[in-house]
Scaffold this motif. Structure first.
Motif, PDB file in Angstrom:
ATOM      1  N   ASP A 166       0.842  -1.192   0.000  1.00 16.63           N
ATOM      2  CA  ASP A 166       0.000   0.000   0.000  1.00 16.63           C
ATOM      3  C   ASP A 166       0.874   1.238   0.000  1.00 16.63           C
ATOM      4  N   PRO A 167       0.502   2.272  -0.773  1.00 13.65           N
ATOM      5  CA  PRO A 167       1.324   3.482  -0.839  1.00 13.65           C
ATOM      6  C   PRO A 167       1.527   4.089   0.548  1.00 13.65           C
ATOM      7  N   ALA A 168       2.728   4.607   0.765  1.00 10.57           N
ATOM      8  CA  ALA A 168       3.009   5.245   2.048  1.00 10.57           C
ATOM      9  C   ALA A 168       2.227   6.547   2.152  1.00 10.57           C
ATOM     10  N   VAL A 169       1.879   6.900   3.374  1.00 15.86           N
ATOM     11  CA  VAL A 169       1.217   8.176   3.607  1.00 15.86           C
ATOM     12  C   VAL A 169       2.251   9.278   3.395  1.00 15.86           C
ATOM     13  N   GLU A 170       1.966  10.171   2.470  1.00 14.46           N
ATOM     14  CA  GLU A 170       2.939  11.216   2.178  1.00 14.46           C
ATOM     15  C   GLU A 170       2.986  12.236   3.313  1.00 14.46           C
ATOM     16  N   PRO A 171       4.204  12.749   3.584  1.00 15.07           N
ATOM     17  CA  PRO A 171       4.339  13.743   4.656  1.00 15.07           C
ATOM     18  C   PRO A 171       3.668  15.052   4.272  1.00 15.07           C
ATOM     19  N   GLU A 204       7.603   3.893  -7.430  1.00 18.09           N
ATOM     20  CA  GLU A 204       6.856   4.203  -6.217  1.00 18.09           C
ATOM     21  C   GLU A 204       7.281   5.523  -5.570  1.00 18.09           C
ATOM     22  N   LEU A 205       8.330   6.153  -6.078  1.00 15.53           N
ATOM     23  CA  LEU A 205       8.808   7.393  -5.475  1.00 15.53           C
ATOM     24  C   LEU A 205       7.881   8.544  -5.873  1.00 15.53           C
ATOM     25  N   PRO A 206       7.266   9.208  -4.907  1.00 11.56           N
ATOM     26  CA  PRO A 206       6.284  10.261  -5.233  1.00 11.56           C
ATOM     27  C   PRO A 206       6.923  11.424  -5.985  1.00 11.56           C
ATOM     28  N   ILE A 207       6.293  11.834  -7.068  1.00 10.52           N
ATOM     29  CA  ILE A 207       6.793  12.980  -7.819  1.00 10.52           C
ATOM     30  C   ILE A 207       6.687  14.253  -6.974  1.00 10.52           C
ATOM     31  N   ALA A 208       5.783  14.241  -5.996  1.00 10.62           N
ATOM     32  CA  ALA A 208       5.639  15.410  -5.121  1.00 10.62           C
ATOM     33  C   ALA A 208       6.905  15.687  -4.320  1.00 10.62           C
ATOM     34  N   ALA A 209       7.754  14.663  -4.156  1.00  9.99           N
ATOM     35  CA  ALA A 209       9.012  14.875  -3.424  1.00  9.99           C
ATOM     36  C   ALA A 209       9.951  15.772  -4.210  1.00  9.99           C
ATOM     37  N   ASP A 210       9.768  15.840  -5.525  1.00 13.48           N
ATOM     38  CA  ASP A 210      10.550  16.713  -6.401  1.00 13.48           C
ATOM     39  C   ASP A 210      12.059  16.504  -6.203  1.00 13.48           C
ATOM     40  N   ALA A 211      12.437  15.241  -6.043  1.00 18.95           N
ATOM     41  CA  ALA A 211      13.838  14.928  -5.776  1.00 18.95           C
ATOM     42  C   ALA A 211      14.681  14.972  -7.046  1.00 18.95           C
ATOM     43  N   ARG A 212      15.955  15.187  -6.858  1.00 25.15           N
ATOM     44  CA  ARG A 212      16.958  15.036  -7.914  1.00 25.15           C
ATOM     45  C   ARG A 212      17.587  13.668  -7.661  1.00 25.15           C
ATOM     46  N   VAL A 213      17.452  12.772  -8.616  1.00 24.71           N
ATOM     47  CA  VAL A 213      17.858  11.381  -8.380  1.00 24.71           C
ATOM     48  C   VAL A 213      18.985  10.994  -9.334  1.00 24.71           C
ATOM     49  N   LEU A 214      20.046  10.423  -8.773  1.00 22.00           N
ATOM     50  CA  LEU A 214      21.144   9.880  -9.557  1.00 22.00           C
ATOM     51  C   LEU A 214      21.171   8.370  -9.343  1.00 22.00           C
ATOM     52  N   VAL A 215      21.168   7.612 -10.431  1.00 19.61           N
ATOM     53  CA  VAL A 215      21.173   6.149 -10.366  1.00 19.61           C
ATOM     54  C   VAL A 215      22.502   5.636 -10.896  1.00 19.61           C
ATOM     55  N   ALA A 264      11.016   4.324   2.888  1.00 17.97           N
ATOM     56  CA  ALA A 264      12.202   4.668   3.670  1.00 17.97           C
ATOM     57  C   ALA A 264      12.898   5.893   3.093  1.00 17.97           C
ATOM     58  N   ILE A 265      12.973   5.958   1.752  1.00 19.42           N
ATOM     59  CA  ILE A 265      13.592   7.116   1.108  1.00 19.42           C
ATOM     60  C   ILE A 265      12.777   8.379   1.393  1.00 19.42           C
ATOM     61  N   VAL A 266      11.457   8.254   1.260  1.00 21.81           N
ATOM     62  CA  VAL A 266      10.580   9.392   1.547  1.00 21.81           C
ATOM     63  C   VAL A 266      10.816   9.898   2.972  1.00 21.81           C
ATOM     64  N   GLY A 267      11.003   8.949   3.899  1.00 19.11           N
ATOM     65  CA  GLY A 267      11.221   9.335   5.287  1.00 19.11           C
ATOM     66  C   GLY A 267      12.475  10.158   5.504  1.00 19.11           C
ATOM     67  N   THR A 268      13.452  10.010   4.602  1.00 18.18           N
ATOM     68  CA  THR A 268      14.702  10.765   4.768  1.00 18.18           C
ATOM     69  C   THR A 268      14.641  12.159   4.157  1.00 18.18           C
ATOM     70  N   ILE A 269      13.638  12.418   3.336  1.00 19.55           N
ATOM     71  CA  ILE A 269      13.571  13.717   2.667  1.00 19.55           C
ATOM     72  C   ILE A 269      12.308  14.491   3.001  1.00 19.55           C
TER      73      ILE A 269
END
Length: 352
Positions: free
Chosen positions: A149-154, A181-192, A342-347
């Motif tokens: 289930d999707p995480a509750v967004e902060p 699954e990474l929410p676009i609302a986080a507006d993160a800059r992601v390097l893979v 977990a990633i969402v929780g850090t940002i």
């Protein structure tokens, strides 16, 4: 148990070219890997695996009769065995290689040429490393399992977060899952940074672009990245972070020597980011063999960032995450179902 008494890794080599079977077999035998059988087409490969029950299979893709793709599917249905695809396909034809992963293969490697060149020793070392890594893969792991289930967004995300994701053996499917699954609302800059041959990272970026709301592309020298964007490290080049300005990062590609026998190396991207990025920074290490990423996560922690690692149960190869955790470089260890959360929780502003 000492190395001299350890049971050798047992391999089946599959290729329709007798010459190529000899080349690959000799490379493996020189590293103490026992080639228990060879096969010249997919049907023979399925029979050889059933009879010999090897630790690993090196599988060509295009063969007369039963193709490598069909052989992978049959083997995984009847005698599940870790499979390393040896592919000569690149560019638009790289899709067939990724389809092999979708059907159950663990990883792939660019098929070595038969000619003797100055670069052959490095290729041989990388192939042996890939074979041993795949042989250690846990086939019970399924990166494509139903999403939790999707995480509750902060209520609010931190401003201008950067997330660096590093992965090796078994990583492509996990990276796809995390980004999807990474929410676009986080507006993160992601390097893979995915350990992958240089002929395939562009196609990998295209695949990722189709599974996430983030805009994904392969990194180029001097590229800039802003919120809601992902850069995939180009195979054969290190991805470095050079500066941060106006909410954007600028990266550079270098041909510096491999680290941990790989290029791109996760450590290179993470340590340059730790030295450059002043906004929130998160490092993530996923499945893979070796210790790449441990030093990088340590640098991120020292710079005040947060770190996440995949757990043993969901890792195809619990090498890199284990090394990082044992070094005390990991803040949060998570199964695949909880990695994005977990990633969402850090940002987010809700972090403890």
């Amino acid at each position: 148990m000492s190395a001299s008494t350890a049971t050798p890794t047992r391999a089946v080599v599959v290729d329709d070219s007798s010459f190529m079977r000899t080349v690959i077999g000799d490379i493996l035998r020189e590293d103490g890997i026992e080639v228990v059988a060879e096969a010249d087409d997919g049907a023979a490969a399925v029979e050889a695996v059933s009879e010999h029950r090897p630790d690993v299979v090196t599988m060509d893709i295009e063969m007369p009769g039963v193709s490598g793709l069909e052989a992978v599917e049959r083997i995984m249905a009847t005698t599940p065995t870790p499979i390393l695809m040896l592919s000569a396909h690149a560019g638009e034809r790289a899709d067939v290689t990724f389809e092999a992963l979708d059907r159950g293969a663990v990883d792939f490697f660019t098929k070595p040429g038969g000619e003797v060149t100055a670069g052959m020793p490095a290729v041989e070392t990388q192939l042996r490393r890939a074979v041993r890594s795949v042989a250690n893969a846990d086939l019970s792991v399924d990166a494509d399992a139903p999403t939790a289930d999707p995480a509750v967004e902060p209520a609010r995300y931190l401003e201008n977060p950067t997330v660096i994701i590093g992965a090796s053996t078994g990583g492509p499917g996990v990276v796809e899952r995390v980004l999807s699954e990474l929410p676009i609302a986080a507006d993160a800059r992601v390097l893979v940074v995915q350990h992958m041959p240089d002929a395939f990272t562009a196609r990998f970026a295209e695949r990722l672009d189709g599974c996430t709301d983030y805009a994904v592309r392969e990194a180029t020298d001097g590229a800039r990245i802003g919120g809601g964007e992902v850069l995939v490290a180009k195979g054969g080049r290190h991805l470095t972070v050079r500066n941060e300005a106006g909410g954007r990062l600028r990266v550079a590609l270098t041909g510096d020597p491999p680290e941990h026998n790989v290029r791109p190396a996760i450590d290179v991207t993470m340590r340059t980011a730790a030295a450059t990025v002043s906004s929130p920074l998160t490092g993530v290490v996923l499945t893979g063999m070796g210790r790449d990423g441990t030093a990088g996560l340590q640098r991120i922690k020292e710079a005040g960032g947060r770190t996440v690692a995949q757990d043993e149960e969901s890792s195809a190869v619990f090498g890199m995450p284990r090394r990082a955790a044992e070094a005390g470089a990991v803040d949060v260890v998570s199964g695949i179902d909880g990695l994005s959360e977990a990633i969402v929780g850090t940002i987010s502003e809700d972090i403890p």
